[in-house]
Design an enzyme around this catalytic site. Structure first.
Site, short mmCIF file in Angstrom:
data_model
loop_
_atom_site.label_atom_id
_atom_site.label_comp_id
_atom_site.label_asym_id
_atom_site.label_seq_id
_atom_site.Cartn_x
_atom_site.Cartn_y
_atom_site.Cartn_z
N GLY A 415 -0.36 -0.65 6.90
CA GLY A 415 0.20 -0.16 5.64
C GLY A 415 1.50 -1.12 5.39
O GLY A 415 1.80 -1.94 6.02
N GLY A 417 4.92 -0.75 3.14
CA GLY A 417 5.83 0.11 2.37
C GLY A 417 7.01 -0.61 1.51
O GLY A 417 7.06 -1.76 1.45
N GLY A 418 7.93 0.12 0.91
CA GLY A 418 8.99 -0.49 0.32
C GLY A 418 9.95 -1.27 0.95
O GLY A 418 10.29 -2.26 0.75
N PHE A 419 10.07 -0.94 2.26
CA PHE A 419 11.05 -1.73 3.07
C PHE A 419 10.56 -2.49 4.38
O PHE A 419 11.01 -2.68 5.29
CB PHE A 419 12.18 -0.62 3.65
CG PHE A 419 12.91 -0.02 2.57
CD1 PHE A 419 13.58 -0.90 1.54
CD2 PHE A 419 12.61 1.28 2.09
CE1 PHE A 419 14.17 -0.06 0.25
CE2 PHE A 419 13.57 1.91 1.26
CZ PHE A 419 14.33 1.35 0.07
N SER A 421 6.60 -3.25 6.96
CA SER A 421 5.19 -2.95 7.09
C SER A 421 4.85 -2.01 8.07
O SER A 421 5.87 -1.64 9.01
CB SER A 421 4.55 -4.26 7.55
OG SER A 421 4.87 -5.10 6.65
N ASP A 531 10.79 12.24 -2.37
CA ASP A 531 9.58 11.39 -2.70
C ASP A 531 8.13 11.90 -2.25
O ASP A 531 7.56 11.19 -1.44
CB ASP A 531 9.91 9.83 -1.85
CG ASP A 531 9.15 8.70 -2.57
OD1 ASP A 531 8.69 8.86 -3.74
OD2 ASP A 531 8.87 7.55 -1.88
#
Ligand code: NAG
Ligand code: NAG
Ligand code: NAG
Ligand code: NAG
Ligand code: NAG
Ligand code: NAG
Ligand code: NAG
Ligand code: NAG
Length: 738
Positions: A415, A417-419, A421, A531
């Site tokens: 995966g 993500g925004g910040f 992996s 979120d």
């Protein structure tokens, strides 16, 4: 008012064609059998009908004759007034083929006569008011409001009301009727429940204006026991039912107290609207509107919200408990006496499980009652604890080299993500793990700390389990249990992955709700996730949902109800208050959850334009333009009773209709523009579990808008979502202009 000319005209029509409807009974007219008075607007009908009488033991008689007023446009007989609920006008069975007759008596009253004996079996008894010389000048008229009035028409320009059914309400309050006391005559206009759905015999529950305080109370008719009150009227609303605002467009509610009268009254501006407030056989006050499209009543609210708050719902020596099924059960040492009564109470309760404890009747057994109460409470506590998986195991602080070897040098990326992996790995004891690496930026560090702080200290079966962390120089890692079935969005929106069947989706909806409920209500600090979206709902091997990604979570101390924070979250799931910049509450998660529910039902993203939806919305009767916005579509289908067409096509219609409808109702409730209109996650869990009825999607805004635009149900839902959609400007979707 009704001039004599009209009355005569009506009489002529009546005589020339007996089947044509009139709204008036004049001297000499006889109404019998299937003859009806119909109000000029066609909304109400008055006539004789047959129904059983119920004794206190719940036994019913053969059908008897009653006189009543009902909604003419609702197919199932729904009475709004009954002349003689306690005493039928006449035997039904013994006089086959005959019915009572309704006429104006010699002294100017409206009376019901036995056809053979010509004896009076019911009368308006206004003879004291009228006089013998009005005999030929009285008329009974069924008004458009549903009020049956007896008029003295001797002065044609100013008919005098001698008697009106609005002064003698039964179980229903209609718009325009006064509900309360006449201080001069002592008349108390109050509502009395029916004993049973099937017949009009009056039951035990009364709804009335409290003589001392400007509030409404539900009580046992024959005693001073009050089991619910509305809270005081503050000029705008009753403090206990703030959802019912007095002055909304199209709907007006007011409490009046002057030297002559104290009463409540509600009006709707559009007369065509079919609505009623009534006290149901289950002792609850309900406000309903009739939806032509779905041919059913929509309950806008009901009070008390919880059935066990209704006094004596189970009868003497019984306990009312939400943990029992059926709701009522005998106390130890007692057995069922009246099976019929018992069955009636059970029917009333069917399909419902409960969570708290209700009322125990019988002072002599009070001590036992307390014991039962404590025991059941204990069981509930224990079950609750079981659910929220106990031992807060301490977090493991991993060494960097352990993580590197567990993930085979970060080789299998699962995966992004925004910040950072996410990598798959395996511990020595072969536990599957997911390792999230956060970049060394201050954002990454913030997220790291937020996450460790929030899910490091809490545990719940529906929250992803944080096993440990690693902080080594600039690198930050979070270590979770591995979720083999990845995230919800993969299953909903990608075609190459096994799609989820309906029961799995329902379980996911319930699991996510439980997880959120735990975050909002059960922790030391309230935690707002901020979120919620399908990407952050992970699925374990058996598709049990786990809420993940607490990097944006916000803590709200127990003593604070709201918190001001910078905007965070994901477009498409953001509650309007994020955009308006007001302090937030856990209701922002409720909003996002509602959006996720809609995606769960439809298998499509809410925010994507779609050609097929364009075609169906372009036929809107109010001419509004195609609104390619799924939540709006959903609300309309919901009101039309057509939720199955919203269902993911991949399911080929294989889903429980009731469940789909329930989920859609909850979704629409969750995405209300105003946070106070949204349910709590606790309520959502209860509804999904079947503990709470969702027959009160408390749609106050919807209510207003329905009252504003009753002619077209679809336009109301469009209006309902106008506000929601406008606040979704980041989507760039210009929706409707009103
Ligand atoms: C009618 O008058 C009689 C005697 O004057 C009185 O007892 C009765 O209560 C009155 N009825 C009504 C409905 O006012
Ligand atoms: C009844 O008729 C008499 C005589 O015509 C009249 O004086 C009286 O005012 C009438 N009463 C009412 C209530 O109209
Ligand atoms: C009422 O009308 C009937 C028939 O039209 C008549 O016989 C009777 O005298 C009238 N009564 C009064 C009080 O005017
Ligand atoms: C009818 O009522 C009006 C208004 O009160 C009054 O002016 C008029 O005189 C009355 N007519 C008769 C015949 O009593
Ligand atoms: C209430 O009291 C009235 C008269 O005292 C009685 O007829 C009626 O049956 C009672 N109702 C209930 C529900 O006990
Ligand atoms: C109405 O006002 C009177 C006088 O102010 C007061 O005594 C009474 O309690 C009020 N009634 C209600 C129902 O509030
Ligand atoms: C309802 O309408 C009546 C008649 O127009 C009016 O007198 C009354 O004040 C209205 N009540 C409310 C609560 O608006
Ligand atoms: C009307 O009656 C039928 C048959 O009893 C029932 O199935 C249906 O649910 C009723 N509809 C409403 C809206 O109560």
């Amino acid at each position: 008012m009704a001039p004599l000319r009209y009355t005569l005209l009506a009489l002529l029509v009546f005589l020339s064609d007996r089947s044509a409807a009139t709204d008036t009974v004049s001297p000499g007219d006889v109404l019998a059998g299937k003859d009806r008075l119909v109000s000029k607007n066609g909304k109400f009908a008055l006539g004789f009908f047959e129904g059983p009488v119920y004794t206190d033991n719940g036994e019913s008689s053969a059908p008897m004759w009653f006189l009543g007023i009902w909604f003419n446009t609702v197919p199932n007989l729904t009475t709004v007034w009954v002349a003689n609920g306690a005493e039928p006008i006449m035997d039904g069975a013994s006089a086959a083929g005959t019915s009572p007759e309704l006429t104006i008596s010699g002294d100017g009253d409206l009376v019901a006569l036995h056809p053979a004996a010509k004896s009076i079996t019911w009368s308006t008894q206004s003879a004291n008011v009228s006089t013998k010389n009005t005999t030929n000048n009285t008329a009974a008229v069924l008004l458009n409001s549903g009020n049956l009035v007896l008029l003295d028409t001797s002065n044609q320009s100013e008919p005098r009301t001698l008697w009106q059914s609005f002064d003698h309400p039964t179980d229903s309050l209609l718009p325009g009727a006064k509900f309360g006391r006449d201080k001069l005559t002592g008349l108390n206009r109050r509502l009395v429940s029916k004993k049973s759905m099937a017949g009009p015999s009056p039951g035990a529950y009364c709804f009335e204006v409290d003589p001392d305080t400007p509030q409404l109370i539900l009580k046992l008719c024959n005693s001073s026991i009050t089991y619910w009150s509305s809270g005081a009227w503050n000029g705008q609303y009753f403090s206990g039912i703030p959802e019912l605002i007095g002055n909304s467009p199209g709907f007006h509610l007011a409490f009046f107290n002057n030297s002559r009268e104290e009463y409540l009254q509600f009006n709707v501006s559009n007369e065509a609207f079919v609505t009623r407030n009534f006290i149901d056989v289950d002792g609850r006050d309900k406000q309903q509107v009739w939806l032509d499209a779905s041919q059913d009543w929509l309950t806008l609210y009901s009070n008390p919200k919880v059935q066990c708050e209704v006094y004596g719902i189970c009868g003497p020596y019984s306990v009312c408990s939400y943990s029992l099924l059926p709701l009522c059960s005998c106390m130890k040492g007692f057995s069922v006496r009246s099976v019929k009564d018992w069955e009636q109470a059970r029917d009333m309760q069917k399909d419902k499980r409960r969570v708290t404890i209700g009322v125990v009747v019988g002072a002599s057994v009070a001590a036992l009652a307390v014991l039962v109460f404590v025991v059941v409470l204990f069981i509930i506590r224990r079950n609750k604890n079981k659910n929220s998986s106990q031992n807060c195991g301490s977090l493991v602080a991993f060494r960097y080299k352990d993580l590197r070897s567990a993930t085979k040098n970060f080789s299998e990326k699962i995966g992004e993500g925004g910040f950072g992996s996410v990598f798959k790995g395996q511990l020595r004891d072969s536990t599957g793990i997911a390792v999230k690496s956060l970049d060394g930026s201050s954002q990454g560090d913030k997220q790291f700390r937020a996450e460790v702080r929030s899910i490091g200290t809490i545990q719940h079966i529906n929250l992803v389990n944080l096993i440990g962390f690693c902080s080594d120089g600039d690198s930050r890692f979070l270590v979770y249990e591995h979720m083999p079935n990845r995230s919800l969005d993969t299953h909903l929106f990608r075609s190459n992955v096994k799609f989820l069947d309906w029961s799995t989706r329902y379980q996911i909806a319930l699991g996510v709700a439980r997880g959120l409920c735990y975050l909002h209500e059960s922790c030391h600090d309230r935690i707002i996730h901020c979120d919620i979206k399908p990407q952050n709902i992970l699925l374990d091997a058996s598709f049990l949902p786990k809420i993940a990604d607490f990097g944006m979570a916000k803590f709200v101390g127990r003593d604070f109800s709201r918190v001001l924070t910078t905007m965070r979250g994901t477009m498409g799931y953001l509650a309007p208050e994020w955009i308006s910049g007001t302090p937030i509450t856990p209701k922002v998660d409720v909003y996002s959850y509602g959006m996720v529910l809609l995606e769960l039902v439809s298998g499509r993203r809410n925010s994507v334009r779609s050609e097929e939806y364009t075609t169906s919305t372009s036929t809107d009767t109010d001419g509004s333009h195609a609104a390619v916005y799924f939540p709006m579509q959903a609300s309309r289908k919901l009101l039309d009773g057509d939720v199955m067409s919203l269902l993911d096509q991949k399911l080929c219609g294989e889903a429980d209709f009731k469940e789909v409808e329930k989920v859609c109702k909850i979704a629409c409730w969750c995405i209300q523009e105003d946070e106070v209109d949204r349910p709590t996650m606790g309520q959502v869990v209860q509804i999904l579990e079947g503990v709470l009825d969702c027959d009160m999607p408390p749609l106050p805004r919807l209510l207003q808008r329905i009252f504003e635009r009753p002619s077209s149900v679809s336009s109301t839902s469009v209006l309902l979502f106008l506000s929601v959609s406008n606040s979704m400007l980041p989507f760039g979707q210009q929706l409707i202009k009103s």
